[in-house]
Write a protein that holds these residues in place. Structure first.
Motif, PDB file in Angstrom:
ATOM      1  N   ILE A 123       0.876  -1.164   0.000  1.00 43.87           N
ATOM      2  CA  ILE A 123       0.000   0.000   0.000  1.00 43.87           C
ATOM      3  C   ILE A 123       0.916   1.218   0.000  1.00 43.87           C
ATOM      4  CG2 ILE A 123      -1.748   1.299   1.264  1.00 43.87           C
ATOM      5  CD1 ILE A 123      -2.640  -1.405   2.477  1.00 43.87           C
ATOM      6  N   ASP A 124       0.912   1.939  -1.090  1.00 39.58           N
ATOM      7  CA  ASP A 124       1.797   3.090  -1.253  1.00 39.58           C
ATOM      8  C   ASP A 124       1.014   4.369  -0.972  1.00 39.58           C
ATOM      9  OD1 ASP A 124       3.736   4.916  -1.921  1.00 39.58           O
ATOM     10  OD2 ASP A 124       3.762   4.414  -4.056  1.00 39.58           O
ATOM     11  N   LEU A 125       1.418   5.083   0.065  1.00 36.41           N
ATOM     12  CA  LEU A 125       0.729   6.323   0.441  1.00 36.41           C
ATOM     13  C   LEU A 125       1.526   7.566   0.065  1.00 36.41           C
ATOM     14  CD1 LEU A 125      -0.571   5.227   3.953  1.00 36.41           C
ATOM     15  CD2 LEU A 125      -1.811   5.256   1.792  1.00 36.41           C
ATOM     16  N   GLU A 126       2.582   7.397  -0.682  1.00 39.55           N
ATOM     17  CA  GLU A 126       3.416   8.530  -1.089  1.00 39.55           C
ATOM     18  C   GLU A 126       2.899   9.134  -2.386  1.00 39.55           C
ATOM     19  OE1 GLU A 126       5.984   9.683   0.792  1.00 39.55           O
ATOM     20  OE2 GLU A 126       5.388   8.148   2.237  1.00 39.55           O
ATOM     21  N   GLY A 127       3.088  10.425  -2.531  1.00 39.50           N
ATOM     22  CA  GLY A 127       2.704  11.089  -3.773  1.00 39.50           C
ATOM     23  C   GLY A 127       1.204  11.205  -3.912  1.00 39.50           C
ATOM     24  N   ASN A 128       0.763  11.338  -5.137  1.00 39.81           N
ATOM     25  CA  ASN A 128      -0.656  11.518  -5.414  1.00 39.81           C
ATOM     26  C   ASN A 128      -1.282  10.316  -6.100  1.00 39.81           C
ATOM     27  OD1 ASN A 128      -0.797  14.116  -4.355  1.00 39.81           O
ATOM     28  ND2 ASN A 128       0.034  14.990  -6.232  1.00 39.81           N
ATOM     29  N   ASN A 129      -0.615   9.186  -6.102  1.00 36.96           N
ATOM     30  CA  ASN A 129      -1.135   8.001  -6.748  1.00 36.96           C
ATOM     31  C   ASN A 129      -1.588   7.014  -5.670  1.00 36.96           C
ATOM     32  OD1 ASN A 129      -1.726   5.738  -8.181  1.00 36.96           O
ATOM     33  ND2 ASN A 129       0.194   5.677  -9.321  1.00 36.96           N
ATOM     34  N   TYR A 130      -2.889   6.909  -5.490  1.00 37.98           N
ATOM     35  CA  TYR A 130      -3.429   6.048  -4.449  1.00 37.98           C
ATOM     36  C   TYR A 130      -4.002   4.751  -5.018  1.00 37.98           C
ATOM     37  CZ  TYR A 130      -2.870  10.032  -1.394  1.00 37.98           C
ATOM     38  OH  TYR A 130      -2.339  11.061  -0.673  1.00 37.98           O
TER      39      TYR A 130
END
Length: 116
Positions: A47-54
């Motif tokens: 689960i990547d919570l970095e940047g603006n790509n959810y």
């Protein structure tokens, strides 16, 4: 950020409920839901919570909701639903996807799907 997380969870819950009431309306639907959830888990490494790509967050939320719908339809899938939902809950609560707790939850979710 909290509003986004709450919106995604509520939206995913609505989708899961509609799915459970229409397409997946029996124990056979529950098995298909878990299979679909595990397919999403297999292609979503974290689960990547970095940047603006959810996208990974949304995918994992969808997988957790499908598994929860399966658990509602057939109690045999309640355990896998809990296991798939745990990494998402940790990420939502702490926004920390680098912790030992998160890593262990992800490993448990992958193992649960491998056993499925």
């Amino acid at each position: 950020m909290a509003a986004l997380a709450a919106g995604l969870v509520l939206g995913g819950g609505g989708v899961g409920l509609v799915w459970a009431l229409t397409v997946g309306g029996g124990p056979e639907g529950a098995e298909a839901d878990v299979a679909a959830a595990c397919e999403v888990v297999a292609r979503t490494p974290t689960i990547d919570l970095e940047g603006n790509n959810y996208a990974s967050y949304r995918r994992w939320g969808a997988a957790a909701e499908l598994a929860a719908a399966a658990g509602e339809l057939d109690p045999r899938y309640s355990s896998i639903a809990e296991t798939l939902g745990k990494p998402l809950r940790i990420a939502q609560a702490s926004f920390d996807t680098e912790s030992t707790e998160f890593s262990e939850a992800m490993a448990a979710a992958r193992e649960a799907c491998a056993d499925f």
